[in-house]
Design an enzyme around this catalytic site. Structure first.
Site, mmCIF file in Angstrom:
data_model
loop_
_atom_site.group_PDB
_atom_site.id
_atom_site.type_symbol
_atom_site.label_atom_id
_atom_site.label_comp_id
_atom_site.label_asym_id
_atom_site.label_seq_id
_atom_site.Cartn_x
_atom_site.Cartn_y
_atom_site.Cartn_z
ATOM 1 N N THR A 21 26.356 21.574 29.307
ATOM 2 C CA THR A 21 26.979 22.896 29.400
ATOM 3 C C THR A 21 27.427 23.235 30.810
ATOM 4 O OG1 THR A 21 25.620 23.652 27.547
ATOM 5 C CG2 THR A 21 26.593 25.358 28.917
ATOM 6 N N SER A 67 23.774 16.623 25.577
ATOM 7 C CA SER A 67 22.481 15.939 25.641
ATOM 8 C C SER A 67 21.793 15.845 24.288
ATOM 9 C CB SER A 67 21.552 16.633 26.647
ATOM 10 O OG SER A 67 21.066 17.867 26.150
ATOM 11 N N SER A 68 22.273 16.581 23.282
ATOM 12 C CA SER A 68 21.709 16.423 21.944
ATOM 13 C C SER A 68 21.989 15.043 21.378
ATOM 14 C CB SER A 68 22.266 17.497 20.997
ATOM 15 O OG SER A 68 23.666 17.346 20.835
ATOM 16 N N THR A 100 20.696 21.042 28.478
ATOM 17 C CA THR A 100 19.326 21.550 28.348
ATOM 18 C C THR A 100 18.652 21.156 27.039
ATOM 19 O OG1 THR A 100 20.154 23.670 27.491
ATOM 20 C CG2 THR A 100 19.762 23.510 29.867
ATOM 21 N N ASP A 101 19.425 20.721 26.032
ATOM 22 C CA ASP A 101 18.824 20.418 24.729
ATOM 23 C C ASP A 101 17.712 19.388 24.824
ATOM 24 O OD1 ASP A 101 20.515 22.202 23.552
ATOM 25 O OD2 ASP A 101 21.519 20.762 22.241
#
Length: 343
Positions: A21, A67-68, A100-101
């Site tokens: 993000t 990052s997911s 951040t995931d």
């Protein structure tokens, strides 16, 4: 994307980027989407306008994705890249920008390997780069200044978001949108009172996460053992079970774990808690209680929640190369107490 003139009087921080993000933008439909190298360059240009002259930065692009989508292969890539950056004695510290995931898993993978005294700061953003209140620039500045500061040495990997600075172990994303995105589950003790187990033990060698299967299985009240058995049949070398309370399991799952300890002693089982804070311990009696499960070789995950516990168990499985898989699992169980309060 390297900065210009260098100086031996300046701290040199290398920023390793992976997307997320912090460099994303909002489409006309209101959907946040990853952006191009141009967004990363704009981020770095903005950073250089506010950095003090005592700090210079250069950058490496490692990945460019949400990052997911990250998993063991990406953990390997990031660990290798950060280690490579730190082969340069002129580098003062490293900043990793990350979505951040799954930031907590990558931070754990890094911290398990990080024996260098120089700081590694992991940061990201909750709001895209084109948002009027974008938090990425402030987070990146904080992370770079932290990585450049000698006071940050010997603290391991640090997570830096929303003006919070957290050691990697025990970190978990606790809010989907707030700027203070992460909290840390760890013993509430003064630094001078920390026992030796909290001195951030690291791995004995370089783990390879890709190719080592460890699964997380949620075990809510009333659940059966279908998912657990499916993971074992798929080739899992380890299982992290998300139980309730201090690490307790429903009856049908506990029964399957007891059977597994006899039928497949080569599979390592660890129990974490679904409770946000506190320690998972072998406390309660009964077939699903942690104390009973411990007699069958089941490990308690301490202050780690399932995501980071999976990273640790995967690493230990990767590093255990025994001719006899059952003896290999026994060796992992013997090593586990080294990490016991954070695992």
């Amino acid at each position: 994307m390297n900065s210009v003139d260098t100086s031996t009087d300046t701290a040199h921080v290398v920023i390793c980027t992976t997307g997320g993000t912090i460099t994303a933008s909002t489409t006309p439909a209101g959907v946040v989407a990853g952006d191009s190298d141009a967004a990363t360059q704009a981020m770095l240009d903005g950073l250089r306008t506010v950095l003090p002259g005592s700090v210079r930065v250069s950058a490496r692009t490692l990945l460019d994705a949400d990052s997911s989508t990250f998993g063991p292969a990406e953990w390997d890539r990031v660990v290798d890249a950060v280690a490579d950056v730190l082969t340069d004695p002129g580098v003062s510290g490293v900043v990793l920008t990350h979505g951040t995931d799954t930031l907590e898993e990558t931070a754990m993978a890094l911290d398990l390997h990080h024996t260098d005294p120089r700081p590694v700061a992991v940061t990201g953003a909750q709001l895209p780069a084109d948002h009027p209140e974008a938090d990425g620039p402030a987070n990146l500045l904080d992370a770079v200044l932290l990585a450049a500061d000698p006071v940050s040495r010997d603290l391991g990997v640090l997570v830096v978001l929303g003006r919070a600075i957290l050691q990697a172990r025990g970190v978990r994303k606790w809010h989907t949108t707030e700027s203070v995105a992460f909290a840390r589950n760890a013993p509430d003790l003064p630094v001078e009172d920390l026992p030796p187990e909290l001195e951030r033990p690291t791995l004995s060698g370089r783990a390879r996460f890709a190719g080592t299967r460890v699964d997380v299985v949620s075990c809510p009240p009333g659940s059966d053992a279908v998912a657990l058995r499916a993971c074992v049949e798929a080739g899992a070398r380890g299982l992290v079970l998300e139980g309730s309370g201090s690490g307790n399991l429903p009856p049908l799952v506990a029964e399957a774990v007891a059977e597994l300890s006899v039928e497949r002693p080569d599979v390592v089982v660890a129990i974490a808690s679904r409770v946000p804070r506190g320690e998972a311990t072998a406390t309660y009696s009964g077939p699903g209680g942690g104390a009973e499960l411990a007699t069958r070789g089941v490990l308690s995950c301490g202050y780690l929640r399932p995501g980071q516990a999976r990273v640790l168990l995967t690493a230990l499985c990767s590093l255990t190369d025994a001719a006899d898989p059952t003896e290999g699992a026994a060796e992992i169980r013997r090593q586990w107490p080294r990490f016991h309060l954070y695992s």
